[in-house]
Structure formats: C-alpha cells, structure tokens
Design a protein around this motif. Structure first.
Motif, short mmCIF file in Angstrom:
data_model
loop_
_atom_site.label_atom_id
_atom_site.label_comp_id
_atom_site.label_asym_id
_atom_site.label_seq_id
_atom_site.Cartn_x
_atom_site.Cartn_y
_atom_site.Cartn_z
N ILE A 28 3.09 4.86 1.00
CA ILE A 28 2.57 5.47 2.27
C ILE A 28 0.96 5.38 2.16
CG2 ILE A 28 2.26 7.66 3.56
CD1 ILE A 28 4.63 8.71 2.29
N PRO A 29 0.26 4.44 3.25
CA PRO A 29 -0.90 4.25 3.08
C PRO A 29 -1.72 5.79 3.40
CG PRO A 29 0.18 2.85 4.92
CD PRO A 29 0.95 3.90 4.46
N SER A 30 -3.11 5.78 3.15
CA SER A 30 -3.78 6.93 3.01
C SER A 30 -4.22 7.23 4.44
CB SER A 30 -5.35 6.76 2.26
OG SER A 30 -6.06 5.68 2.73
N GLY A 31 -4.46 8.49 5.10
CA GLY A 31 -4.60 8.59 6.26
C GLY A 31 -3.28 8.99 7.03
N ILE A 32 -2.13 8.59 6.57
CA ILE A 32 -0.85 8.69 7.27
C ILE A 32 -0.14 9.90 6.78
CG2 ILE A 32 1.13 7.57 7.61
CD1 ILE A 32 -0.24 5.08 8.04
N THR A 33 0.61 10.85 7.46
CA THR A 33 1.35 11.82 7.05
C THR A 33 2.84 11.44 7.59
OG1 THR A 33 1.06 13.21 8.98
CG2 THR A 33 -0.38 13.67 7.07
N ILE A 82 17.57 8.31 2.89
CA ILE A 82 15.59 8.20 3.12
C ILE A 82 15.12 9.20 2.57
CG2 ILE A 82 13.99 7.77 4.79
CD1 ILE A 82 16.12 6.51 6.51
N THR A 83 14.43 9.23 1.52
CA THR A 83 13.40 10.54 0.95
C THR A 83 12.53 10.11 0.83
OG1 THR A 83 14.30 9.69 -1.06
CG2 THR A 83 15.60 11.28 -0.15
N GLN A 84 11.47 11.14 0.63
CA GLN A 84 10.01 11.05 0.41
C GLN A 84 9.70 11.56 -1.15
OE1 GLN A 84 7.64 12.70 3.60
NE2 GLN A 84 5.73 12.52 2.44
N GLU A 85 8.93 10.59 -1.87
CA GLU A 85 8.64 11.19 -3.36
C GLU A 85 7.27 10.49 -3.84
OE1 GLU A 85 11.75 9.51 -5.74
OE2 GLU A 85 13.32 10.77 -4.99
N ASP A 86 6.46 11.54 -3.94
CA ASP A 86 5.25 11.17 -4.78
C ASP A 86 4.41 10.07 -3.80
OD1 ASP A 86 5.88 12.47 -6.86
OD2 ASP A 86 6.85 11.02 -8.06
N GLY A 87 4.26 10.21 -2.42
CA GLY A 87 3.51 9.36 -1.55
C GLY A 87 4.11 8.06 -1.29
#
Length: 181
Positions: free
Chosen positions: A12-17, A46-51
């Motif tokens: 995930i790039p910086s500046g994006i949530t 689909i999951t989100q882990e550590d950025g």
C-alpha cells in the motif's frame, strides 16, 4: 495443473488508506475515495496485514489464477486513481457539417452529426468530469473504469451506421489516454 496454495501481496503506497470489509475494498487518497466489490472471486481471501493487501487462495486452476491477477491490477489501478487520476482525450472530426458537442447534466449531447436533426446522447458515469475545448473533449476522473466507460459511451454515441467509414469519417474518437501527473 492446479496450484495448491497461492499468496500474493500488494504494497500500500504512502498517503493511501485502505479498508477491507469482506470482499469490498475501499481505497482513500488525496483525490478521493473508490470502493470496489470483488465478490465474483468467491475463492479468494482478501486481507490487510502490515501495510500490505494479501490475496490468498487454494487449489487454483489457470482461470482462477487469471482472476486473482485481474483483482491485483484493479487494486493497483485504484491506488493510481486516488493518487493521480486518469484522463482520456477525444477528438471531434467532421468534414462538412460542424458537429456541436455540449455537456448537459449527466450526459453529453451531440448535434448536427452529418447533418442530422436529432440529438445523440451519451451517458456520463458518476464521478467523471467531461469538458469540451474546441475540437477536443477531456474526460477525467479517479476511477479508471468509469472514465474509460464514459469515453466509450461518447465514441459509441457518435458512431455512424449505414455509411462507408472510409469516406464518412465524421464522429468523435478516443486518441489518447493517460495518468494525470
């Protein structure tokens, strides 16, 4: 041949949530927010882990693997859209009868195409901005699919049927697309 276990990660790039609820991915950046439902890929987790966004699946064939990579590209396009945006360029081409194009509400109205009296209409997708500058039409937005669909709607509305396209080249055509810098 099937893959037993499959795992891909997208940074995930910086500046994006990013927020993930089930199979719906919401991406928020400086230009806006895009939400996309990937429930068609019922075999994919689909999951989100550590950025990172993690895509996991088991027992994939060739088609399922292609779907996973398509989902990855859609998510990357969402990242680009909320950071920079997309722009399509269309050119108004006419030989004898000058074509008039104007934006009215959520549609583009095309009049006087090869001398026709009726008004042709093209739908503008929500979240897309269309501007007419002389013989150019600019279609801009943060969702690549909506921007490209709007440009295609405009091009299709100006399609001439029943004439030889080599001689009657009047219409509106996409000639360039880019990421807004």
């Amino acid at each position: 041949m099937q893959l037993i276990s499959f795992k891909e990660e997208i940074q995930i790039p910086s500046g994006i949530t990013v927020s993930i609820e089930g199979k719906t991915v919401k991406v928020k950046g400086k230009k806006g927010e895009i939400s996309r439902d990937f429930s068609f890929a019922n075999f994919l987790n689909i999951t989100q882990e550590d950025g990172k966004i993690v895509l996991e699946a088991s027992f994939l064939g060739r088609r399922e693997k292609a779907v996973v990579y398509s989902v990855m590209k859609h998510i990357k396009n969402m990242f680009t859209g909320v950071q920079k945006g997309y722009r399509y360029y269309l050119k108004i081409i006419f030989t004898h009868f000058p074509i008039t194009v104007k934006v009215v509400g959520d549609e583009v109205q095309i009049t006087n195409l090869i001398g026709e009296k009726n008004v042709r209409k093209a739908r503008i997708m929500p979240g897309v901005k269309v501007t007419v500058k002389g013989e150019d039409i600019l279609v801009e937005g943060i969702d690549l699919e909506k921007v490209s669909q709007t440009a295609a709607n405009i091009e299709l509305a100006s399609k001439i049927r029943g004439f030889d396209r080599r001689i009657f080249s009047d219409g509106i055509y996409i000639y360039k697309n880019e990421v807004i810098e």
